[in-house]
Design a protein around this motif. Structure first.
Motif, PDB file in Angstrom:
ATOM      1  N   GLU A  48      -0.278   2.554   9.898  1.00  0.00           N
ATOM      2  CA  GLU A  48      -0.664   3.485   8.842  1.00  0.00           C
ATOM      3  C   GLU A  48       0.591   3.916   8.099  1.00  0.00           C
ATOM      4  OE1 GLU A  48      -3.142   6.789   9.467  1.00  0.00           O
ATOM      5  OE2 GLU A  48      -4.925   5.575   9.791  1.00  0.00           O
ATOM      6  N   PRO A  49       0.862   3.309   6.938  1.00  0.00           N
ATOM      7  CA  PRO A  49       2.039   3.730   6.168  1.00  0.00           C
ATOM      8  C   PRO A  49       1.861   5.164   5.691  1.00  0.00           C
ATOM      9  CG  PRO A  49       1.144   1.625   5.383  1.00  0.00           C
ATOM     10  CD  PRO A  49       0.121   2.222   6.299  1.00  0.00           C
ATOM     11  N   PRO A  50       2.935   5.875   5.410  1.00  0.00           N
ATOM     12  CA  PRO A  50       2.822   7.231   4.882  1.00  0.00           C
ATOM     13  C   PRO A  50       1.963   7.256   3.609  1.00  0.00           C
ATOM     14  CG  PRO A  50       5.084   6.757   5.487  1.00  0.00           C
ATOM     15  CD  PRO A  50       4.341   5.467   5.600  1.00  0.00           C
ATOM     16  N   ALA A  65       0.837  -1.199   0.000  1.00  0.00           N
ATOM     17  CA  ALA A  65       0.000   0.000   0.000  1.00  0.00           C
ATOM     18  C   ALA A  65       0.872   1.250   0.000  1.00  0.00           C
ATOM     19  CB  ALA A  65      -0.922  -0.011   1.218  1.00  0.00           C
ATOM     20  N   LYS A  66       1.948   1.227   0.784  1.00  0.00           N
ATOM     21  CA  LYS A  66       2.860   2.371   0.854  1.00  0.00           C
ATOM     22  C   LYS A  66       3.508   2.623  -0.501  1.00  0.00           C
ATOM     23  CE  LYS A  66       7.204   3.819   3.025  1.00  0.00           C
ATOM     24  NZ  LYS A  66       8.247   3.437   4.009  1.00  0.00           N
ATOM     25  N   THR A  67       3.953   1.566  -1.153  1.00  0.00           N
ATOM     26  CA  THR A  67       4.606   1.707  -2.453  1.00  0.00           C
ATOM     27  C   THR A  67       3.646   2.260  -3.496  1.00  0.00           C
ATOM     28  OG1 THR A  67       6.117  -0.118  -1.959  1.00  0.00           O
ATOM     29  CG2 THR A  67       5.803   0.455  -4.280  1.00  0.00           C
ATOM     30  N   LEU A  68       2.414   1.750  -3.498  1.00  0.00           N
ATOM     31  CA  LEU A  68       1.413   2.200  -4.461  1.00  0.00           C
ATOM     32  C   LEU A  68       1.067   3.669  -4.234  1.00  0.00           C
ATOM     33  CD1 LEU A  68      -0.576   1.645  -6.748  1.00  0.00           C
ATOM     34  CD2 LEU A  68      -2.185   0.786  -5.037  1.00  0.00           C
ATOM     35  N   ALA A  69       0.856   4.049  -2.970  1.00  0.00           N
ATOM     36  CA  ALA A  69       0.525   5.440  -2.662  1.00  0.00           C
ATOM     37  C   ALA A  69       1.649   6.378  -3.087  1.00  0.00           C
ATOM     38  CB  ALA A  69       0.232   5.589  -1.166  1.00  0.00           C
ATOM     39  N   ALA A  70       2.879   5.972  -2.844  1.00  0.00           N
ATOM     40  CA  ALA A  70       4.024   6.811  -3.216  1.00  0.00           C
ATOM     41  C   ALA A  70       4.121   6.961  -4.731  1.00  0.00           C
ATOM     42  CB  ALA A  70       5.316   6.209  -2.655  1.00  0.00           C
ATOM     43  N   ASP A  71       3.841   5.877  -5.458  1.00  0.00           N
ATOM     44  CA  ASP A  71       3.908   5.943  -6.921  1.00  0.00           C
ATOM     45  C   ASP A  71       2.819   6.853  -7.479  1.00  0.00           C
ATOM     46  OD1 ASP A  71       4.948   4.980  -9.531  1.00  0.00           O
ATOM     47  OD2 ASP A  71       2.936   4.109  -9.693  1.00  0.00           O
ATOM     48  N   LEU A  72       1.606   6.759  -6.942  1.00  0.00           N
ATOM     49  CA  LEU A  72       0.513   7.617  -7.405  1.00  0.00           C
ATOM     50  C   LEU A  72       0.803   9.080  -7.088  1.00  0.00           C
ATOM     51  CD1 LEU A  72      -2.544   5.408  -6.347  1.00  0.00           C
ATOM     52  CD2 LEU A  72      -1.770   5.880  -8.688  1.00  0.00           C
ATOM     53  N   HIS A  73       1.364   9.332  -5.916  1.00  0.00           N
ATOM     54  CA  HIS A  73       1.688  10.715  -5.548  1.00  0.00           C
ATOM     55  C   HIS A  73       2.795  11.269  -6.439  1.00  0.00           C
ATOM     56  CE1 HIS A  73       2.052  14.271  -3.046  1.00  0.00           C
ATOM     57  NE2 HIS A  73       3.366  14.079  -3.022  1.00  0.00           N
TER      58      HIS A  73
END
Length: 533
Positions: free
Chosen positions: A471-473, A442-450
């Protein structure tokens, strides 16, 4: 903020569009040729779907405070005892609300003022021309003629839209050859508060004789409507072919009382007539919802009978659909072809409303109540549209459907439950990941989308109690202790929710990292950060 968009018309549709554009970070200028808001109570009903929209905008509480919950209808048919028909909507986020249109406009005007935008009254559109990628307009106002330029113009200026006429868009349909009368009156009777009264005498091969009383928030007051008597009607070339005939004398209290005496089983006294008017009904649909950088919305696109209270609500939903798309384009975050989806999604909705309200009006009193959700607008779907390309089975949620609400969600550190609608509130996309997703993924996906689209997509992971508490960043972890979310959405799919709270994309969680960026870039046309404008 500078005004990139000119909105013509400061009724509920124009006010909604201006406020939504401002919430999305785009300035608008809004004008209206009338010197003051109308005091006529044109629209009353606010659908459950519109209240969900108003909640997202941040004005649902003000709307509820200004209104009255509409609990049902007392139906009076000839030779039959009166029947009280209630409609239980307690399983929905909102019921059906009655708010006089002038109060709806007041709430929206106050809301718009918080963004520093005030409608300019007494200003009319006098000319419009599209030059390159801008719209040149001429405006007539209190201080004379003014020339101005805007990136986009949207006509929310009603059935006789100057914007639609300037674009020469056909507005085909027909008008009913009879007129109606309206009045705001006081009635003392035993009807429960919040209950409307429909007294109907069906007539074969002709419109029914009817007396309709819709409750207003002030106790004992109703907006009543009935067929206009012969002595009040005029030839078709007098007045306008649709809506309130503001330049003609309205009905008298005696005119309205005569219909009540004829159709109601017991004598009731109508009193204290505050205003009255005559009105006409047409059924028309614009051939197109825009041309180039100019669009139309609301009654400028579609007009139909008032049965079911669909008109204003369909219009504000037009604005809600257009606003987020227009904002992305104005800010350079999406390609202008995204705006093609506005007509593709909204015009079929209007076509269905016109057909349904026309049929229901002609058969008023001859049929049962039908689907309890028919008039809620919760069944509106954009399945199969340009932003909802997936094909799924009819009995499951799919892209294009309205996002349902879920209650009882929790979040670590918060001592209170909340709803999924609380999570979705905002101006961006929201990606919902199922419980099986790991914190690292989830953290990796959120970072990529951001990285690709900063601030455009929020990520929320929905878990069962005790799972993935970290809660990952960039990831909001929601605890679905009662299993309500999983019961509705399953535990193997990821879901992308659009800014207007319709489902945009869904797919197996293992496909998200590849399929979701393709959807955002190819379908929504979002431009990755650093791309060439």
């Amino acid at each position: 903020m500078d005004a990139a968009v000119l909105i013509v018309g400061a009724g509920p549709v124009g006010l909604t569009l201006a406020a939504e554009l401002a919430r999305h970070g785009v300035g608008a200028r809004i004008i209206d040729k009338q010197s003051a808001p109308s005091t006529f109570c044109r629209a009353i009903g606010v659908t459950p779907r519109s209240l969900e929209m108003f909640e997202d905008m941040g004005v649902a509480r003000e709307m509820v405070d200004a209104g009255l919950w509409l609990d049902g209808v007392r139906m009076v048919l000839p030779g039959q005892p009166a029947r009280d028909m209630t409609r239980d909507l307690s399983d929905l986020p909102y019921g059906a609300l009655g708010v006089p249109q002038y109060e709806t406009e007041r709430v929206l005007t106050d809301h718009l003022a918080r963004f520093g935008i005030v409608p300019e009254r007494g200003v009319a559109l006098a000319g419009l021309a599209q030059v390159d990628n801008a719209v040149q307009v001429e405006l007539d106002g209190p201080h004379g003629r003014e020339a101005a330029s805007f990136r986009f113009v949207v006509g929310c200026d009603g059935a006789h839209s100057a914007v639609r006429k300037a674009l020469d868009i056909p507005f085909e349909g027909e008008a009913w050859p009879f007129e109606f009368m309206l009045g705001d009156v006081s009635i003392a009777w035993d009807v429960p508060r919040g209950m409307a009264v429909f007294a109907v005498h069906p007539v074969d091969d002709a419109p029914p004789d009817l007396f309709v009383a819709v409750p207003l928030p002030e106790r004992g007051r109703y907006r009543v409507s009935a067929m206009a008597p012969a002595h009040l009607t005029a030839s078709a070339d007098v007045g306008t072919d649709h809506g309130i005939q503001a330049d003609r004398a309205g009905a008298s209290l005696a005119d309205l009382q005569e219909v009540a005496d004829r159709l109601l089983p017991e004598r009731v006294v109508l009193d204290d007539l505050r205003w009255s008017s005559l009105f006409r009904i047409s059924m028309r649909l614009a051939a197109h919802y825009g041309q180039g950088n100019v669009f139309i919305a609301g009654d400028a696109c579609h007009i139909h009978p008032p049965t079911g209270g669909q008109g204003m609500n369909t219009g504000v939903q037009d604005a809600y659909n257009l606003a987020w798309k227009l904002a992305l384009v104005v800010k350079g975050d999406a390609d202008p072809r995204l705006l093609d989806s506005y007509e593709s999604e909204r015009r079929p909705v209007a076509a269905e409303v016109i057909a349904r309200t026309t049929e229901e009006s002609l058969n008023f009193g001859k049929r049962g109540t039908g689907d309890r959700l028919a008039d809620t607008q919760l069944l509106v779907s954009y399945r199969g549209g340009p932003l909802s390309p997936a094909t799924v089975t009819a009995d499951s949620l799919s892209p294009g459907d309205r996002m349902p609400d879920i209650q009882g969600l929790r979040r670590k550190g918060l001592g209170f439950p909340f709803r999924l609608f609380d999570v979705l509130r905002g101006t961006g996309f929201v990606l919902l990941l199922p419980a099986g997703e790991t914190p690292a993924a989830a953290k990796t996906l959120a970072a990529d989308l951001h990285r690709r689209w900063p601030g455009q997509v929020r990520v929320a992971a929905v878990t069962s109690a005790g799972a993935m508490q970290e809660e990952p960043p960039g990831v909001e972890v929601l605890i679905d202790a009662a299993g309500a979310f999983t019961g509705t959405f399953g535990d193997a799919q990821a879901w992308l929710v659009r800014p207007d709270n319709y489902l945009g994309w869904c797919g197996p969680v293992e496909t998200v990292s590849a399929a979701l960026p393709r959807y955002l870039e190819d379908v929504i046309t979002l431009k990755p950060a650093g791309s060439t404008p």
